[in-house]
Scaffold this motif. Structure first.
Motif, PDB file in Angstrom:
ATOM      1  N   CYS A  65      23.964  -8.615  27.649  1.00 44.25           N
ATOM      2  CA  CYS A  65      23.973  -7.144  27.654  1.00 44.25           C
ATOM      3  C   CYS A  65      24.129  -6.614  29.078  1.00 44.25           C
ATOM      4  CB  CYS A  65      22.674  -6.589  27.072  1.00 44.25           C
ATOM      5  SG  CYS A  65      22.395  -7.015  25.337  1.00 44.25           S
ATOM      6  N   TRP A 105      23.812   0.901  26.534  1.00 44.60           N
ATOM      7  CA  TRP A 105      23.917  -0.555  26.703  1.00 44.60           C
ATOM      8  C   TRP A 105      25.161  -1.094  26.034  1.00 44.60           C
ATOM      9  CZ3 TRP A 105      20.695  -3.307  29.751  1.00 44.60           C
ATOM     10  CH2 TRP A 105      19.461  -2.733  30.091  1.00 44.60           C
ATOM     11  N   SER A 148      23.805  -2.915  31.343  1.00 49.33           N
ATOM     12  CA  SER A 148      23.389  -1.509  31.316  1.00 49.33           C
ATOM     13  C   SER A 148      24.585  -0.629  31.668  1.00 49.33           C
ATOM     14  CB  SER A 148      22.263  -1.277  32.318  1.00 49.33           C
ATOM     15  OG  SER A 148      22.725  -1.538  33.634  1.00 49.33           O
ATOM     16  N   SER A 198      18.302   1.547  31.529  1.00 49.22           N
ATOM     17  CA  SER A 198      19.773   1.487  31.496  1.00 49.22           C
ATOM     18  C   SER A 198      20.398   2.296  32.636  1.00 49.22           C
ATOM     19  CB  SER A 198      20.307   1.996  30.161  1.00 49.22           C
ATOM     20  OG  SER A 198      20.004   3.374  30.018  1.00 49.22           O
ATOM     21  N   LEU A 211      15.484  -4.642  25.102  1.00 53.09           N
ATOM     22  CA  LEU A 211      16.198  -3.646  25.919  1.00 53.09           C
ATOM     23  C   LEU A 211      15.281  -2.506  26.346  1.00 53.09           C
ATOM     24  CD1 LEU A 211      19.717  -3.479  24.211  1.00 53.09           C
ATOM     25  CD2 LEU A 211      19.034  -4.719  26.274  1.00 53.09           C
TER      26      LEU A 211
END
Ligand code: UDP
Ligand code: MN
Length: 272
Positions: free
Chosen positions: A158, A96, A160, A120, A115
């Motif tokens: 954020c 991430w 991935s 991801s 998360l």
């Protein structure tokens, strides 16, 4: 009795955290970051600035990166910094990429918890919008309407790894700066343009991200543990800070020390 147990979700070791700052904010903004949440994520957090600063280089355990971008608040300088953050992330092996400003408090365990909910290996753009409608403009190339959402950089966002890899043809090696100049918009907006407009992937809105564009005094302390980021603005008359007991305003003008001790009372420098 205090319970000195904070759960750090394992995913945190796979998160690359970047913080954008500038020469003039090292003392005024970085200090409180380094005293608080940075201590919980030293290994994966990198500070992106625009000068060599041996004092803070040491304080961060050599985690400061001089982007060599100009230290002006110009669009180009800010896009330059984001482009270096992105390229540095790509060279890491992390799952991430999370970006924050130097006036953010990041609730590290909560960031990990959130998360953990996403894969991801799939494309994720997680953040919070600050405008009520998508950003729109008319393309100079073909006269068509361009419309997209973007995550406010000042609240943090954020990406991935899967999504970041798809962004490479548009965003790596300085191409991010070129796109920013073409559409003449700031770094966080450029990010949204690349992801939503060029790649056709959607922003997932996560309410737990907060910037000082929101009124901080209305956030309920009962919910602080669930929030991912917080902000402040202490410039001029429009003071916008969390309402929280703890250190005095003089000792803790941003309220981040008080917040840190509220969330994690067992951590230094909290009074025992
Ligand atoms: N910043 C920067 N260069 C500048 C001015 C600001 O890198 O010349 C960074 C600053 O450290 C912060 C972000 O850009 O991380 C946003 O700046 P600020 O909070 O002052 O402005 P805002 O956009 O939130 O009003
Ligand atoms: Mn700010």
């Amino acid at each position: 009795e205090r319970t000195p147990t904070v759960a750090f979700p394992p995913i945190l070791k796979d998160v690359f955290i970047s913080v954008k700052t500038t020469a003039g904010f090292h003392r005024t903004r970085l200090d409180v970051v380094l005293k608080t949440w940075f201590t919980m994520a030293k290994d994966q957090t990198w500070i992106f600035t625009d000068v060599d600063d041996p004092y803070y280089q040491e304080k961060t355990g050599n985690h400061m990166v001089n982007t060599n971008c100009s230290s002006s608040h110009s669009r180009k300088a800010l896009n330059c910094k984001m482009s270096v953050e992105f390229d540095t992330y790509l060279r890491s092996d992390k799952k991430w990429f999370c970006h924050f400003d130097d006036d953010n408090y990041v609730n590290i365990p909560r960031l990990g918890e959130v998360l953990e909910l996403y894969d991801s290996g799939k494309d994720w753009y997680l953040g919070k919008t600050s405008i009520k409608t998508p950003l729109e403009f008319v393309s100079k190339n073909n006269g068509k309407d361009v419309s997209f959402w973007f995550a406010t950089g000042g609240a943090g966002f954020c990406l991935s790894r899967s999504l970041a890899l798809k962004m490479v043809p548009h965003a790596s090696g300085g191409r991010f700066i070129r796109i920013g100049e073409k559409i003449r918009l700031p770094d966080d907006v450029t990010m949204g343009y690349i992801i939503e407009h060029l790649l056709g992937k959607n922003l997932t809105v996560i309410e737990g991200f907060h910037s000082h564009l929101e009124p901080m005094q209305f956030l309920n302390p009962d919910s602080f543990h669930e929030q991912i980021t917080f902000g402040y603005n202490v410039n001029g008359t429009a003071r916008n800070v969390l309402r929280i007991d703890g250190f005095s305003t003089l000792e803790d003008p941003t309220r981040f020390l008080s917040l840190h001790c509220f969330l994690f009372p067992e951590f230094a420098p909290c009074p025992r």
